[in-house]
Design a protein around this motif. Structure first.
Motif, PDB file in Angstrom:
ATOM      1  N   VAL A  38       0.854  -1.188   0.000  1.00 54.05           N
ATOM      2  CA  VAL A  38       0.000   0.000   0.000  1.00 54.05           C
ATOM      3  C   VAL A  38       0.889   1.237   0.000  1.00 54.05           C
ATOM      4  N   GLU A  39       0.814   2.033  -1.076  1.00 55.27           N
ATOM      5  CA  GLU A  39       1.545   3.302  -1.114  1.00 55.27           C
ATOM      6  C   GLU A  39       0.643   4.357  -1.725  1.00 55.27           C
ATOM      7  N   VAL A  40       0.090   5.193  -0.866  1.00 61.67           N
ATOM      8  CA  VAL A  40      -0.799   6.268  -1.308  1.00 61.67           C
ATOM      9  C   VAL A  40      -0.319   7.567  -0.678  1.00 61.67           C
ATOM     10  N   TRP A  41       0.123   8.486  -1.520  1.00 65.48           N
ATOM     11  CA  TRP A  41       0.579   9.783  -1.004  1.00 65.48           C
ATOM     12  C   TRP A  41      -0.621  10.707  -0.880  1.00 65.48           C
ATOM     13  N   SER A  42      -0.853  11.201   0.336  1.00 61.86           N
ATOM     14  CA  SER A  42      -1.968  12.120   0.543  1.00 61.86           C
ATOM     15  C   SER A  42      -1.637  13.518   0.040  1.00 61.86           C
ATOM     16  N   LYS A  43      -0.406  13.958   0.259  1.00 64.19           N
ATOM     17  CA  LYS A  43       0.028  15.243  -0.299  1.00 64.19           C
ATOM     18  C   LYS A  43       0.568  14.994  -1.695  1.00 64.19           C
ATOM     19  N   GLU A  44       0.164  15.865  -2.631  1.00 65.91           N
ATOM     20  CA  GLU A  44       0.551  15.674  -4.020  1.00 65.91           C
ATOM     21  C   GLU A  44       2.068  15.726  -4.177  1.00 65.91           C
ATOM     22  N   GLY A  45       2.565  15.047  -5.170  1.00 69.48           N
ATOM     23  CA  GLY A  45       3.992  15.037  -5.444  1.00 69.48           C
ATOM     24  C   GLY A  45       4.369  16.138  -6.407  1.00 69.48           C
ATOM     25  N   ASP A  46       5.554  16.007  -6.979  1.00 69.44           N
ATOM     26  CA  ASP A  46       6.029  16.968  -7.960  1.00 69.44           C
ATOM     27  C   ASP A  46       5.454  16.637  -9.339  1.00 69.44           C
ATOM     28  N   ILE A  47       5.799  17.451 -10.322  1.00 65.17           N
ATOM     29  CA  ILE A  47       5.393  17.176 -11.701  1.00 65.17           C
ATOM     30  C   ILE A  47       6.467  16.313 -12.358  1.00 65.17           C
ATOM     31  N   ILE A  48       6.052  15.189 -12.882  1.00 67.26           N
ATOM     32  CA  ILE A  48       6.975  14.223 -13.472  1.00 67.26           C
ATOM     33  C   ILE A  48       6.825  14.277 -14.983  1.00 67.26           C
ATOM     34  N   GLU A  49       7.846  14.744 -15.661  1.00 71.91           N
ATOM     35  CA  GLU A  49       7.837  14.812 -17.123  1.00 71.91           C
ATOM     36  C   GLU A  49       8.525  13.578 -17.713  1.00 71.91           C
ATOM     37  N   ASN A  50       8.336  13.412 -19.016  1.00 69.64           N
ATOM     38  CA  ASN A  50       9.039  12.394 -19.814  1.00 69.64           C
ATOM     39  C   ASN A  50       8.687  10.969 -19.418  1.00 69.64           C
ATOM     40  N   LEU A  51       7.549  10.773 -18.774  1.00 71.20           N
ATOM     41  CA  LEU A  51       7.110   9.409 -18.529  1.00 71.20           C
ATOM     42  C   LEU A  51       6.660   8.786 -19.853  1.00 71.20           C
ATOM     43  N   PRO A  52       6.940   7.501 -20.052  1.00 70.68           N
ATOM     44  CA  PRO A  52       6.518   6.871 -21.314  1.00 70.68           C
ATOM     45  C   PRO A  52       5.000   6.785 -21.373  1.00 70.68           C
ATOM     46  N   LYS A  53       4.445   6.861 -22.579  1.00 69.13           N
ATOM     47  CA  LYS A  53       3.003   6.746 -22.766  1.00 69.13           C
ATOM     48  C   LYS A  53       2.749   5.840 -23.957  1.00 69.13           C
ATOM     49  N   LYS A  54       1.810   4.947 -23.807  1.00 71.11           N
ATOM     50  CA  LYS A  54       1.384   4.134 -24.941  1.00 71.11           C
ATOM     51  C   LYS A  54       0.002   4.598 -25.361  1.00 71.11           C
ATOM     52  N   ARG A  55      -0.039   5.331 -26.457  1.00 71.74           N
ATOM     53  CA  ARG A  55      -1.307   5.859 -26.964  1.00 71.74           C
ATOM     54  C   ARG A  55      -1.766   5.004 -28.128  1.00 71.74           C
ATOM     55  N   GLU A  56      -3.081   4.945 -28.312  1.00 69.88           N
ATOM     56  CA  GLU A  56      -3.657   4.165 -29.396  1.00 69.88           C
ATOM     57  C   GLU A  56      -4.692   5.003 -30.124  1.00 69.88           C
ATOM     58  N   GLY A  57      -4.834   4.768 -31.412  1.00 67.23           N
ATOM     59  CA  GLY A  57      -5.864   5.449 -32.177  1.00 67.23           C
ATOM     60  C   GLY A  57      -5.390   6.763 -32.783  1.00 67.23           C
ATOM     61  N   LEU A  58      -6.371   7.601 -33.116  1.00 70.05           N
ATOM     62  CA  LEU A  58      -6.132   8.856 -33.833  1.00 70.05           C
ATOM     63  C   LEU A  58      -6.034  10.047 -32.902  1.00 70.05           C
ATOM     64  N   ARG A  59      -6.527   9.870 -31.665  1.00 68.96           N
ATOM     65  CA  ARG A  59      -6.634  10.988 -30.736  1.00 68.96           C
ATOM     66  C   ARG A  59      -5.708  10.774 -29.548  1.00 68.96           C
ATOM     67  N   ALA A  60      -5.231  11.878 -28.996  1.00 69.69           N
ATOM     68  CA  ALA A  60      -4.313  11.802 -27.859  1.00 69.69           C
ATOM     69  C   ALA A  60      -4.780  12.742 -26.769  1.00 69.69           C
ATOM     70  N   TRP A  61      -4.618  12.298 -25.505  1.00 68.16           N
ATOM     71  CA  TRP A  61      -4.894  13.132 -24.343  1.00 68.16           C
ATOM     72  C   TRP A  61      -3.586  13.749 -23.867  1.00 68.16           C
ATOM     73  N   ILE A  62      -3.634  15.020 -23.497  1.00 71.24           N
ATOM     74  CA  ILE A  62      -2.452  15.695 -22.963  1.00 71.24           C
ATOM     75  C   ILE A  62      -2.837  16.350 -21.641  1.00 71.24           C
ATOM     76  N   ASN A  63      -2.215  15.908 -20.585  1.00 67.72           N
ATOM     77  CA  ASN A  63      -2.459  16.488 -19.267  1.00 67.72           C
ATOM     78  C   ASN A  63      -1.667  17.785 -19.150  1.00 67.72           C
ATOM     79  N   ILE A  64      -2.347  18.913 -19.036  1.00 69.98           N
ATOM     80  CA  ILE A  64      -1.627  20.191 -18.943  1.00 69.98           C
ATOM     81  C   ILE A  64      -1.515  20.682 -17.506  1.00 69.98           C
ATOM     82  N   MET A  65      -2.340  20.120 -16.614  1.00 69.97           N
ATOM     83  CA  MET A  65      -2.273  20.498 -15.202  1.00 69.97           C
ATOM     84  C   MET A  65      -2.900  19.394 -14.367  1.00 69.97           C
TER      85      MET A  65
END
Length: 516
Positions: free
Chosen positions: A198-225
């Motif tokens: 069990v590892e659940v951080w109650s306080k939010e962490g930092d912003i983590i960039e460059n994580l790998p993503k496996k996207r499928e299809g024609l459309r992509a989601w981009i988390n901006i915040m």
């Protein structure tokens, strides 16, 4: 980054549990015949805090070489519940799995790891997850080495984690929304230590960039915040997702450019309150309208965003959207209620009049805008007159569609302490009346389109007829038409020929506007 409290009894029922060990990495219990290693636990008091500590941005986030072979010969399956943010989180987890050597499967009997990526917004979403855990128990008994995990928003709730530990002790892994990037390490622990981790951080962490993503299809989601600071009284999201943290514009724009290079036809910018983007920047005046204006200049055919909050929908954003181009004319604008008094009880911080004025300003600048919304019926104290105000607002705003819900209390939110005094049968009748009105408005909006020629992104075959293709217009209308499979991934020009309540039919007048 672990939770600060070590008095686990405040959050979990450990009657009958035996402490096995405790160190700086957490505490291990024996409970119901299972060892449970709690690294950090959810805590509403920490989740409510909104400190001023600086959010760091991390770019060196590669899966370590020692874990890149962890999944060789193994398969994973992720079931996703809830919103587009959860879908995006799943894309990241897929990317992490595949960097560890796992391959995807849709067959749970083949899977070596099964994750349920959960939603906590509605009570029935939690019920679905616990129902699914019940189905998976038999599979876990058949395959003891199967790693079964629960992640996402439900994992940020102490009551949920307690319930899993007490009644679903066959689960191997529980982690939250702030530490998804920790998945490789948590999987390693679950694989080799044979404990529930069990590892659940109650306080939010930092912003983590460059994580790998496996996207499928024609459309992509981009988390901006990430996160939300609004604290609407009914909503669990500020607790499960943390405070508002915006990604740097240069990182967002770089990701959009890369998706354009890869040939994606459409992107959706994501945030719990997407148009609050940039309000947390201390060193620059750069807001959501500025970001949209910059993305407008990138060669990607369609740009959408969700979900916006009426309080933060400013005139600059409206001016930018009016420029058109790749910025589509569909705006999702949750109102939740048409009654100013109920909006006040919800702590939405705007009135009925403010919302309708915003709608007028949007339509004046973008005359062909199609608006959709989220609406809750049966909020504590809602009278029949106040519900009628919702119906009249829906008609005046001319929503083309809406996600509609019966209010359900979420533990830990202020509304959960209010007297839920609207009878269940009354709630059902109000929902039926609201849905009937939404259906009427949806059909009317489709009737207005008859004879028009619209641009359609062909997404695939119709679910009910392989000879029919389906796609979406710029305003996110679902349309069916005949055509060859080779058109999938292309833009075509379609004349609208027939209206249905929830979709339209058409015929292609010009294909291959742009190759996919």
């Amino acid at each position: 980054m672990a939770g600060e409290s070590k008095d686990y009894s405040k959050y979990f029922d450990f009657s009958g549990a035996k402490v096995i060990s405790e160190d700086e990495h957490g505490r291990t219990f024996r409970l119901n015949g299972r060892d449970i290693h709690i690294i950090s636990e959810p805590d509403y008091r920490q989740e409510k805090q909104r400190g001023k500590e600086n959010i760091q941005v991390h770019y060196d986030t590669a899966v370590p070489e020692t874990l890149r072979t962890l999944g060789y010969g193994k398969k994973y399956l992720i079931t996703t519940y809830g919103c587009q943010m959860n879908e995006h989180d799943t894309e990241i987890m897929r990317g992490l799995f595949e960097e560890m050597g796992y391959t995807a499967t849709d067959d749970r009997r083949e899977a070596d790891v099964i994750l349920l990526n959960t939603c906590a917004v509605r009570e029935n979403a939690e019920d679905k997850v616990f129902g699914e855990l019940g189905h998976l128990k038999g599979l876990k008994l058949e395959k003891p080495d199967l790693v079964l995990g629960v992640c996402g928003c439900m994992s940020q709730e102490a009551a949920v984690v307690n319930r899993i530990m007490q009644k679903h002790s066959f689960v191997d892994l529980i982690f939250g929304t702030h530490n998804i990037h920790r998945l490789p390490y948590l999987l390693q622990d679950a694989h080799f230590n044979k404990e529930m981790v069990v590892e659940v951080w109650s306080k939010e962490g930092d912003i983590i960039e460059n994580l790998p993503k496996k996207r499928e299809g024609l459309r992509a989601w981009i988390n901006i915040m990430y996160g939300c600071d609004k604290f609407c009284t009914y909503c669990i999201v500020p607790y499960t997702r943390g405070k508002e943290r915006s990604r740097l514009p240069e990182d967002v724009i770089a990701e959009v450019r890369e998706l354009a290079r890869q040939g994606f036809r459409e992107i959706t910018l994501l945030g719990q309150n997407v148009n609050a983007y940039g309000k947390d920047f201390a060193d620059r005046e750069y807001r959501f309208g500025d970001l949209m204006d910059d993305i407008r200049k990138i060669d990607i055919p369609r740009v959408r965003f969700t979900t916006s909050h009426p309080r933060d929908f400013d005139d600059h954003l409206i001016e930018v959207l009016a420029k058109g181009g790749n910025l589509v004319e569909h705006i999702h604008l949750p109102v939740q209620s048409g009654s100013t008094e109920i909006l006040k009880r919800m702590s939405r911080k705007y009135s009925r009049e403010h919302f309708l004025d915003l709608v007028r300003r949007i339509r004046a600048a973008v005359p062909n805008a199609v608006l959709t919304s989220d609406i809750i019926v049966g909020f504590p104290g809602e009278t029949e007159e106040q519900f009628e105000e919702t119906l009249t607002l829906v008609r005046e705003a001319r929503f083309a569609s809406a996600y509609t819900f019966i209010y359900s209390p979420r533990e830990g939110t202020p509304a959960a302490g209010m007297v839920d005094d609207v009878a269940a049968e009354t709630k059902k009748k109000r929902l039926a009346r609201l849905n009937a009105l939404i259906a009427e408005l949806s059909y009317e909006s489709h009737r207005e389109m008859e004879g028009q020629i619209v641009e359609v992104l062909v997404e695939g075959e119709s679910k009910n007829n392989a000879e029919v293709l389906s796609g979406r217009t710029r305003t996110n209308k679902l349309i069916h038409f005949e055509g060859p499979k080779e058109w999938i991934g292309q833009f075509v020009q379609v004349r609208v020929t027939e209206s249905k309540t929830w979709y339209i039919r058409g015929e292609v007048v010009d294909s291959a506007v742009a190759a996919g």
